[in-house]
Design a protein around this motif. Structure first.
Motif, PDB file in Angstrom:
ATOM      1  N   GLY A  83       0.781  -1.229   0.000  1.00 15.15           N
ATOM      2  CA  GLY A  83       0.000   0.000   0.000  1.00 15.15           C
ATOM      3  C   GLY A  83       0.812   1.277   0.000  1.00 15.15           C
ATOM      4  N   SER A  84       2.088   1.193  -0.301  1.00 13.44           N
ATOM      5  CA  SER A  84       2.933   2.388  -0.305  1.00 13.44           C
ATOM      6  C   SER A  84       2.462   3.394  -1.355  1.00 13.44           C
ATOM      7  N   LEU A  85       2.332   2.944  -2.598  1.00 12.80           N
ATOM      8  CA  LEU A  85       1.870   3.823  -3.668  1.00 12.80           C
ATOM      9  C   LEU A  85       0.423   4.246  -3.446  1.00 12.80           C
ATOM     10  N   THR A  86      -0.412   3.325  -2.995  1.00 12.24           N
ATOM     11  CA  THR A  86      -1.838   3.599  -2.839  1.00 12.24           C
ATOM     12  C   THR A  86      -2.080   4.808  -1.950  1.00 12.24           C
ATOM     13  N   THR A  87      -1.305   4.928  -0.872  1.00 11.47           N
ATOM     14  CA  THR A  87      -1.479   6.044   0.062  1.00 11.47           C
ATOM     15  C   THR A  87      -1.197   7.373  -0.621  1.00 11.47           C
ATOM     16  N   SER A  88      -0.159   7.412  -1.458  1.00 14.81           N
ATOM     17  CA  SER A  88       0.145   8.645  -2.189  1.00 14.81           C
ATOM     18  C   SER A  88      -0.904   8.926  -3.266  1.00 14.81           C
ATOM     19  N   LEU A  89      -1.403   7.893  -3.915  1.00 15.11           N
ATOM     20  CA  LEU A  89      -2.464   8.083  -4.911  1.00 15.11           C
ATOM     21  C   LEU A  89      -3.706   8.682  -4.260  1.00 15.11           C
ATOM     22  N   ALA A  90      -4.008   8.206  -3.045  1.00 11.89           N
ATOM     23  CA  ALA A  90      -5.191   8.699  -2.342  1.00 11.89           C
ATOM     24  C   ALA A  90      -5.072  10.192  -2.054  1.00 11.89           C
ATOM     25  N   ARG A  91      -3.885  10.619  -1.614  1.00  9.04           N
ATOM     26  CA  ARG A  91      -3.706  12.048  -1.356  1.00  9.04           C
ATOM     27  C   ARG A  91      -3.817  12.859  -2.644  1.00  9.04           C
ATOM     28  N   ALA A  92      -3.315  12.305  -3.743  1.00 14.93           N
ATOM     29  CA  ALA A  92      -3.339  13.037  -5.015  1.00 14.93           C
ATOM     30  C   ALA A  92      -4.765  13.237  -5.531  1.00 14.93           C
ATOM     31  N   VAL A  93      -5.660  12.262  -5.311  1.00 18.63           N
ATOM     32  CA  VAL A  93      -7.032  12.381  -5.835  1.00 18.63           C
ATOM     33  C   VAL A  93      -7.972  13.080  -4.864  1.00 18.63           C
ATOM     34  N   ALA A  94      -7.547  13.254  -3.607  1.00 19.42           N
ATOM     35  CA  ALA A  94      -8.401  13.882  -2.592  1.00 19.42           C
ATOM     36  C   ALA A  94      -8.725  15.320  -2.988  1.00 19.42           C
ATOM     37  N   PRO A  95      -9.867  15.851  -2.593  1.00 14.19           N
ATOM     38  CA  PRO A  95     -10.846  15.236  -1.687  1.00 14.19           C
ATOM     39  C   PRO A  95     -12.018  14.550  -2.383  1.00 14.19           C
ATOM     40  N   THR A  96     -12.109  14.648  -3.706  1.00 11.31           N
ATOM     41  CA  THR A  96     -13.313  14.152  -4.385  1.00 11.31           C
ATOM     42  C   THR A  96     -13.062  12.941  -5.269  1.00 11.31           C
TER      43      THR A  96
END
Length: 312
Positions: free
Chosen positions: A121-134
């Motif tokens: 989940g290393s990349l996934t966490t950064s992807l989540a921040r990049a797409v936040a908040p919607t």
């Protein structure tokens, strides 16, 4: 909480540490660990005993002291720091590769991103921040236990509202048809990515981008053969990071038959001496020196990017 799906909340760590928060305890640049703040618990290390109750109410970034007057820093669990402390269930992507992936996939707030496999989940966490908040990240792993562990980690770091973890063999079954033509970007980290590329192409919006991470060049070659059928602008990169050690030191100079020569002293203090007629004249002022670290990460993998062809 690291991220929020509520656009009214600012993505910041200005609030103070609370009971149940995850903090990154920083001892030095190469020694950090994640700790859940729990009233009544203590953390022990070589600097002494630290009470969690002393942490509650302090802002992230605080310097806290032990019973022996040793200290550590309490940092917010950003994706960058989480990558350095998470449990490695699989080989992970590090910051250099992650930042390049996020940029080259053109991921911005509001994007829908598909990922396979989830791994640690290393990349996934950064992807989540990049797409936040919607936006949202849908990540898939064929291993049930790994997927469950990833869900727990995303809950700890506060990105669970932005990430959905599914259990699915993407190589064998492809991505779910629910995402046909909806994905802005697709990321593949699979042993045989060429098997999943046709399905990934169907998931992408027109002009969408795919990235495949592979440790071996033979995997890249096979993937590119398949990519040529649906994609254009195919490029492969290898990100090599070289780190430097920067520290203050004093430089001595000596006078001999061939003039002046300079060297760094092996000890903090060095007495004046004469060696074969060469006299150490003086120690110069302190100066900042930079040199490559003896150990640096080399090859991690190849990143292959491709853009979906637009059929008119």
């Amino acid at each position: 909480m690291v991220l929020s799906a509520d656009s009214s909340e600012r993505l910041s760590f200005l609030r103070r540490i609370q009971q149940g928060d995850l903090v990154i305890v920083y001892e030095r640049h190469d020694h950090m660990k994640a700790v859940k703040v729990t009233e009544g618990c203590v953390m022990q290390n070589r600097f002494g005993v630290f009470k969690h109750s002393d942490w509650i109410g302090k802002p992230f970034g605080s310097k806290v002291f032990s019973n022996k007057n040793g200290f550590v820093y309490l940092l917010a669990p950003t994706p960058e720091l989480w990558t350095l402390v998470l449990s490695h269930r699989t080989q992970i992507l590090y910051i250099a590769d992650i930042s390049f992936v996020v940029m080259y996939l053109e991921i911005v707030p509001g994007c829908l991103v598909l990922e396979s496999g989830t791994g640690s989940g290393s990349l996934t966490t950064s992807l989540a921040r990049a797409v936040a908040p919607t936006g949202h990240v849908y990540t898939f792993d064929f291993h049930e236990q790994r997927a469950a562990s990833a869900r727990e980690d995303f809950e700890k770091t506060g990105v669970n509202s932005l990430v959905t973890v599914g259990v699915r063999d993407i190589q064998g079954e492809g991505f779910p048809n629910d995402f046909l033509g909806q994905a802005d970007a697709v990321f593949l980290d699979l042993p045989q990515p060429w098997l999943a590329i046709p399905s990934a192409g169907k998931m992408l919006k027109p002009d969408g981008i795919l990235c495949s991470f592979s440790p071996c060049i033979e995997q890249v070659q096979r993937s590119c053969e398949t990519l040529n059928l649906q994609f254009t602008d195919i490029r492969t990169f290898e990100i090599l990071l070289r780190t430097y050690e920067v520290k203050e030191t004093r430089v001595e100079f000596s006078k001999g038959d061939e003039g002046f020569s300079f060297r760094s002293p092996p000890h903090k203090k060095r007495q004046h001496s004469t060696d074969k007629g060469n006299a150490v004249e003086a120690s110069g002022p302190a100066t900042v020196m930079a040199k490559p670290c003896g150990e640096s990460r080399g090859h991690t993998g190849y990143l292959t990017f491709a853009r979906l062809k637009c059929l008119s």
